[in-house]
Write a protein that holds these residues in place. Structure first.
Motif, PDB file in Angstrom:
ATOM      1  N   VAL A 107       0.825  -1.212   0.000  1.00  0.00           N
ATOM      2  CA  VAL A 107       0.000   0.000   0.000  1.00  0.00           C
ATOM      3  C   VAL A 107       0.860   1.264   0.000  1.00  0.00           C
ATOM      4  CG1 VAL A 107      -0.208   0.148   2.531  1.00  0.00           C
ATOM      5  CG2 VAL A 107      -2.018   1.086   1.078  1.00  0.00           C
ATOM      6  N   VAL A 108       2.069   1.192   0.544  1.00  0.00           N
ATOM      7  CA  VAL A 108       2.966   2.352   0.545  1.00  0.00           C
ATOM      8  C   VAL A 108       3.360   2.703  -0.883  1.00  0.00           C
ATOM      9  CG1 VAL A 108       5.229   3.216   1.262  1.00  0.00           C
ATOM     10  CG2 VAL A 108       3.832   1.901   2.870  1.00  0.00           C
ATOM     11  N   LYS A 109       3.749   1.708  -1.663  1.00  0.00           N
ATOM     12  CA  LYS A 109       4.112   1.950  -3.064  1.00  0.00           C
ATOM     13  C   LYS A 109       2.906   2.449  -3.858  1.00  0.00           C
ATOM     14  CE  LYS A 109       6.345  -0.153  -7.097  1.00  0.00           C
ATOM     15  NZ  LYS A 109       5.360   0.351  -8.057  1.00  0.00           N
ATOM     16  N   GLU A 110       1.727   1.894  -3.592  1.00  0.00           N
ATOM     17  CA  GLU A 110       0.518   2.328  -4.294  1.00  0.00           C
ATOM     18  C   GLU A 110       0.234   3.802  -4.014  1.00  0.00           C
ATOM     19  OE1 GLU A 110      -2.823  -0.347  -3.732  1.00  0.00           O
ATOM     20  OE2 GLU A 110      -1.421  -2.026  -3.468  1.00  0.00           O
ATOM     21  N   PHE A 111       0.427   4.214  -2.772  1.00  0.00           N
ATOM     22  CA  PHE A 111       0.214   5.612  -2.404  1.00  0.00           C
ATOM     23  C   PHE A 111       1.210   6.520  -3.132  1.00  0.00           C
ATOM     24  CE2 PHE A 111       1.351   9.261   0.261  1.00  0.00           C
ATOM     25  CZ  PHE A 111       0.107   9.865   0.441  1.00  0.00           C
ATOM     26  N   LEU A 112       2.488   6.140  -3.092  1.00  0.00           N
ATOM     27  CA  LEU A 112       3.515   6.948  -3.757  1.00  0.00           C
ATOM     28  C   LEU A 112       3.289   6.997  -5.265  1.00  0.00           C
ATOM     29  CD1 LEU A 112       6.642   5.714  -1.750  1.00  0.00           C
ATOM     30  CD2 LEU A 112       5.452   7.896  -1.492  1.00  0.00           C
ATOM     31  N   ASP A 113       2.859   5.884  -5.840  1.00  0.00           N
ATOM     32  CA  ASP A 113       2.554   5.857  -7.275  1.00  0.00           C
ATOM     33  C   ASP A 113       1.450   6.854  -7.621  1.00  0.00           C
ATOM     34  OD1 ASP A 113       4.439   3.922  -7.801  1.00  0.00           O
ATOM     35  OD2 ASP A 113       3.013   2.256  -7.865  1.00  0.00           O
ATOM     36  N   GLU A 114       0.393   6.887  -6.804  1.00  0.00           N
ATOM     37  CA  GLU A 114      -0.726   7.790  -7.091  1.00  0.00           C
ATOM     38  C   GLU A 114      -0.321   9.253  -6.902  1.00  0.00           C
ATOM     39  OE1 GLU A 114      -4.059   9.238  -8.487  1.00  0.00           O
ATOM     40  OE2 GLU A 114      -3.588   7.082  -8.497  1.00  0.00           O
ATOM     41  N   ILE A 115       0.474   9.537  -5.897  1.00  0.00           N
ATOM     42  CA  ILE A 115       0.970  10.901  -5.697  1.00  0.00           C
ATOM     43  C   ILE A 115       1.786  11.349  -6.913  1.00  0.00           C
ATOM     44  CG2 ILE A 115       2.629  12.289  -4.383  1.00  0.00           C
ATOM     45  CD1 ILE A 115       0.074  12.059  -2.882  1.00  0.00           C
ATOM     46  N   GLU A 116       2.667  10.474  -7.391  1.00  0.00           N
ATOM     47  CA  GLU A 116       3.483  10.815  -8.556  1.00  0.00           C
ATOM     48  C   GLU A 116       2.613  11.024  -9.797  1.00  0.00           C
ATOM     49  OE1 GLU A 116       7.326   9.186 -11.134  1.00  0.00           O
ATOM     50  OE2 GLU A 116       6.846   8.310  -9.187  1.00  0.00           O
ATOM     51  N   THR A 117       1.614  10.159  -9.994  1.00  0.00           N
ATOM     52  CA  THR A 117       0.718  10.290 -11.139  1.00  0.00           C
ATOM     53  C   THR A 117      -0.050  11.607 -11.080  1.00  0.00           C
ATOM     54  OG1 THR A 117       0.456   7.880 -11.245  1.00  0.00           O
ATOM     55  CG2 THR A 117      -1.176   9.194 -12.403  1.00  0.00           C
ATOM     56  N   CYS A 118      -0.513  11.967  -9.898  1.00  0.00           N
ATOM     57  CA  CYS A 118      -1.256  13.227  -9.729  1.00  0.00           C
ATOM     58  C   CYS A 118      -0.371  14.438 -10.013  1.00  0.00           C
ATOM     59  CB  CYS A 118      -1.818  13.324  -8.308  1.00  0.00           C
ATOM     60  SG  CYS A 118      -3.273  12.305  -8.031  1.00  0.00           S
ATOM     61  N   LEU A 119       0.867  14.416  -9.512  1.00  0.00           N
ATOM     62  CA  LEU A 119       1.758  15.555  -9.736  1.00  0.00           C
ATOM     63  C   LEU A 119       2.053  15.704 -11.224  1.00  0.00           C
ATOM     64  CD1 LEU A 119       3.394  17.842  -8.548  1.00  0.00           C
ATOM     65  CD2 LEU A 119       5.300  16.261  -8.216  1.00  0.00           C
ATOM     66  N   HIS A 120       2.289  14.600 -11.905  1.00  0.00           N
ATOM     67  CA  HIS A 120       2.535  14.656 -13.348  1.00  0.00           C
ATOM     68  C   HIS A 120       1.314  15.216 -14.076  1.00  0.00           C
ATOM     69  CE1 HIS A 120       4.128  13.560 -17.263  1.00  0.00           C
ATOM     70  NE2 HIS A 120       2.947  13.011 -17.549  1.00  0.00           N
ATOM     71  N   TYR A 121       0.141  14.793 -13.657  1.00  0.00           N
ATOM     72  CA  TYR A 121      -1.109  15.275 -14.266  1.00  0.00           C
ATOM     73  C   TYR A 121      -1.261  16.791 -14.081  1.00  0.00           C
ATOM     74  CZ  TYR A 121      -6.170  16.079 -14.653  1.00  0.00           C
ATOM     75  OH  TYR A 121      -7.404  16.573 -14.966  1.00  0.00           O
ATOM     76  N   LEU A 122      -1.030  17.263 -12.853  1.00  0.00           N
ATOM     77  CA  LEU A 122      -1.219  18.685 -12.556  1.00  0.00           C
ATOM     78  C   LEU A 122      -0.194  19.562 -13.264  1.00  0.00           C
ATOM     79  CD1 LEU A 122      -2.004  18.401  -8.733  1.00  0.00           C
ATOM     80  CD2 LEU A 122      -3.611  19.021 -10.545  1.00  0.00           C
ATOM     81  N   VAL A 123       1.035  19.065 -13.397  1.00  0.00           N
ATOM     82  CA  VAL A 123       2.082  19.849 -14.053  1.00  0.00           C
ATOM     83  C   VAL A 123       1.895  19.874 -15.564  1.00  0.00           C
ATOM     84  CG1 VAL A 123       4.559  19.912 -14.553  1.00  0.00           C
ATOM     85  CG2 VAL A 123       3.787  19.566 -12.209  1.00  0.00           C
ATOM     86  N   SER A 124       1.386  18.794 -16.112  1.00  0.00           N
ATOM     87  CA  SER A 124       1.284  18.659 -17.567  1.00  0.00           C
ATOM     88  C   SER A 124      -0.006  19.226 -18.146  1.00  0.00           C
ATOM     89  CB  SER A 124       1.402  17.183 -17.966  1.00  0.00           C
ATOM     90  OG  SER A 124       2.594  16.624 -17.468  1.00  0.00           O
ATOM     91  N   LEU A 125      -1.060  19.318 -17.336  1.00  0.00           N
ATOM     92  CA  LEU A 125      -2.368  19.726 -17.846  1.00  0.00           C
ATOM     93  C   LEU A 125      -2.381  21.191 -18.256  1.00  0.00           C
ATOM     94  CD1 LEU A 125      -5.294  18.627 -18.206  1.00  0.00           C
ATOM     95  CD2 LEU A 125      -5.803  19.599 -15.965  1.00  0.00           C
ATOM     96  N   GLU A 126      -2.925  21.445 -19.435  1.00  0.00           N
ATOM     97  CA  GLU A 126      -3.075  22.825 -19.909  1.00  0.00           C
ATOM     98  C   GLU A 126      -4.391  23.392 -19.406  1.00  0.00           C
ATOM     99  OE1 GLU A 126      -1.006  24.764 -21.416  1.00  0.00           O
ATOM    100  OE2 GLU A 126       0.572  23.242 -21.597  1.00  0.00           O
ATOM    101  N   VAL A 127      -4.318  24.398 -18.556  1.00  0.00           N
ATOM    102  CA  VAL A 127      -5.497  25.050 -18.005  1.00  0.00           C
ATOM    103  C   VAL A 127      -5.394  26.541 -18.278  1.00  0.00           C
ATOM    104  CG1 VAL A 127      -6.829  25.532 -15.908  1.00  0.00           C
ATOM    105  CG2 VAL A 127      -5.694  23.319 -16.175  1.00  0.00           C
ATOM    106  N   GLU A 128      -6.460  27.118 -18.768  1.00  0.00           N
ATOM    107  CA  GLU A 128      -6.456  28.542 -19.103  1.00  0.00           C
ATOM    108  C   GLU A 128      -6.149  29.385 -17.865  1.00  0.00           C
ATOM    109  OE1 GLU A 128      -9.339  31.920 -21.202  1.00  0.00           O
ATOM    110  OE2 GLU A 128      -9.999  29.835 -21.044  1.00  0.00           O
ATOM    111  N   GLY A 129      -5.194  30.287 -18.006  1.00  0.00           N
ATOM    112  CA  GLY A 129      -4.838  31.181 -16.906  1.00  0.00           C
ATOM    113  C   GLY A 129      -3.777  30.631 -15.976  1.00  0.00           C
ATOM    114  N   VAL A 130      -3.401  29.362 -16.146  1.00  0.00           N
ATOM    115  CA  VAL A 130      -2.374  28.749 -15.297  1.00  0.00           C
ATOM    116  C   VAL A 130      -1.069  28.687 -16.078  1.00  0.00           C
ATOM    117  CG1 VAL A 130      -1.667  26.707 -14.007  1.00  0.00           C
ATOM    118  CG2 VAL A 130      -4.074  27.394 -14.033  1.00  0.00           C
TER     119      VAL A 130
END
Length: 498
Positions: A107-130
């Motif tokens: 479960v520790v690896k699963e948590f870290l995997d999801e955190i990494e996936t979320c950070l990649h998503y937030l950094v890569s996503l194109e959002v108007e004004g960001v």
């Protein structure tokens, strides 16, 4: 889980195989078979434990996943930070890594995997004004709160060559922290790592025979009496120049992108111990700082630190002399926290006066191990208190100074709480602490360092994963911003003929 005789014998053979592994990949494969036979592999997959709030962690993982898949960007940004800091302290229990050799609960690896996936998503996503500037600011802010890792290398005379193996093991798994601190012999190893690029280190690791090993030479007996020291200090300084050049601390971090930290202790009792790095002493010369940090009292003379200012070499903090960094700050936890926001410590300990005590700690459990740890703590603390009392009541200043040095040595924390690596206690090694190593001895120290590090690799990988992740994305965003700031050159239209 009850093991039959055949399984027990097989596990003992695997334990012997682990101690003879030549690479981490080989070690990890053997460890995986050990976990399978011992039942530790089943423990990893089972959520049952008192060390984690597993139900809350599972809920956090699912919440982040759903928000990410539904594209709830702003809600995900807030939830990401809340979840990150809510569970930050849960994965720091050393006991989580005492059961299985290949890591902790799945479960520790699963948590870290999801955190990494979320950070990649937030950094890569194109959002108007960001903008990328806004993203960079947010990643830096979260990263500052989460903290950064550092590798702390102790003193240890020749025994400190074992740090070479620790550095090699971490480097090969891409886990060598950007911040490295060293004291005494550890300062030589730290400066060596921080004065070479990754490619340069890779070349040295591939052929350690090219490493200069001629550092130490004893003075003739008459010179010892005359200079009141044992070893040839100019010879050591010349040696240091061959392995790290004449870089300043600022030049070192620019060259290798690693932050070098070296501890030095003052000869003047009214001065304070110093942690030298690119912030506190950017113009100080690294090889002179290492010489000072290695100046064991009576073995080497105190050292005047030097700096290069506008191309001219001159004394740094004139009229002050410095000695062995291990005297006052073998592992400078507090200074690194204050100066560089370090809060994940990987400690590597090889000091000959400390290893016998710390060898009682180990990773063992049970009543006997607890009594051993208690006894070693009492011994170290008791020695410190006795020396402090003697120092206060000694009749002569020279005696008080000597006792003050001994008190400073015993009154320190010599090990990290969890990510701790130490040289095995081998009395035979003590006979050569002030000699140059043969090629075979260097190889043996490297092997000892690697073997001691491999069992800690998965803990270090998990504990430093998010800090390394923030650093990666800060670099990505910075490069993206810099690329956008480059104005493309205007091309002149070709002339029409005729």
């Amino acid at each position: 889980m009850t093991l039959n005789l055949g399984t027990t014998l097989r596990l003992r053979k695997l334990d012997r195989d682990l101690s003879h592994a030549a690479t981490y990949a080989e070690w990890f494969a053997i460890a995986g078979e050990h976990d399978r036979l011992s039942g530790a592999g089943d423990w990893q997959q089972n959520d049952c434990t008192d060390l984690l709030h597993v139900s809350e962690i599972r809920h956090s993982i699912e919440t982040l996943r759903v928000m990410r898949e539904e594209g709830a960007t702003w809600e995900l940004t807030k939830k990401f930070q809340e979840v990150l800091f809510r569970h930050q302290g849960e994965f720091t229990h050393p006991e989580l890594y005492h059961v299985a050799k290949t890591g902790t609960k799945a479960v520790v690896k699963e948590f870290l995997d999801e955190i990494e996936t979320c950070l990649h998503y937030l950094v890569s996503l194109e959002v108007e004004g960001v903008t990328d500037d806004y993203r960079l600011e947010q990643v830096k802010r979260v990263g500052r709160v989460y903290g950064r890792p550092a590798l702390l290398l102790s003193g240890g005379a020749l025994l400190g060559l074992y740090h070479f193996g620790v550095i090699k093991a971490l480097f090969e798994e891409d886990l060598l922290p950007r911040t490295i601190s060293g004291s005494s012999m550890g300062s030589i190893m730290a400066a060596w790592a921080c004065s070479h690029t990754d490619n340069e280190l890779r070349t040295l690791f591939n052929d350690v025979s090219q490493i200069n090993r001629e550092a130490l030479t004893r003075l003739p007996f008459r010179e010892m009496l005359k200079q009141r020291t044992v070893m040839n200090q100019p010879k050591l300084l010349k040696f240091l120049g061959t392995i790290m050049g004449d870089m300043t601390f600022a030049e070192s971090v620019k060259h290798s992108r690693r932050i070098l930290n070296i501890t030095v202790s003052p000869l003047n009792k009214l001065q304070t111990p110093r942690l030298l790095n690119y912030l506190s002493s950017p113009e100080a010369l690294v090889h002179h700082a290492v010489l000072a940090s290695s100046a064991v009292p009576l073995v080497f003379k105190p050292v005047q630190l030097m700096a290069r200012q506008r191309g001219v070499v001159k004394p740094w903090m004139e009229h002050e002399l410095w000695v062995d960094g291990s005297v006052n700050g073998d592992l400078p936890f507090t200074q690194l926290t204050q100066m560089l926001n370090i809060n994940h410590y990987i400690t590597s300990q090889a000091n000959p006066h400390v290893i016998p005590f710390l060898s009682l700690y180990g990773g063992k459990k049970g009543v006997l191990a607890s009594l051993a740890r208690m006894g070693s703590n009492i011994t170290l603390q008791g020695s410190s208190q006795v020396l402090d009392m003697a120092r206060r009541h000694a009749p002569y200043q020279r005696v008080r100074d000597t006792l003050a040095t001994a008190h400073a040595v015993t009154n320190q924390v010599y090990a990290g709480s969890d990510m701790h690596i130490q040289l095995p206690f081998k009395p035979a090694l003590y006979a050569k602490v002030l000699t140059n190593p043969t090629y075979q001895e260097l190889q043996e120290y490297i092997r000892l360092g690697q073997q001691a590090t491999w069992p800690q690799i998965e803990m270090i990988r998990d504990r430093t994963r998010l800090s390394r992740l923030f650093g990666t994305y800060i670099g990505i965003l910075t490069r993206r911003i810099e690329a956008k700031q480059v104005t493309p050159k205007k091309t002149r239209a070709p002339r029409k003929k005729g």
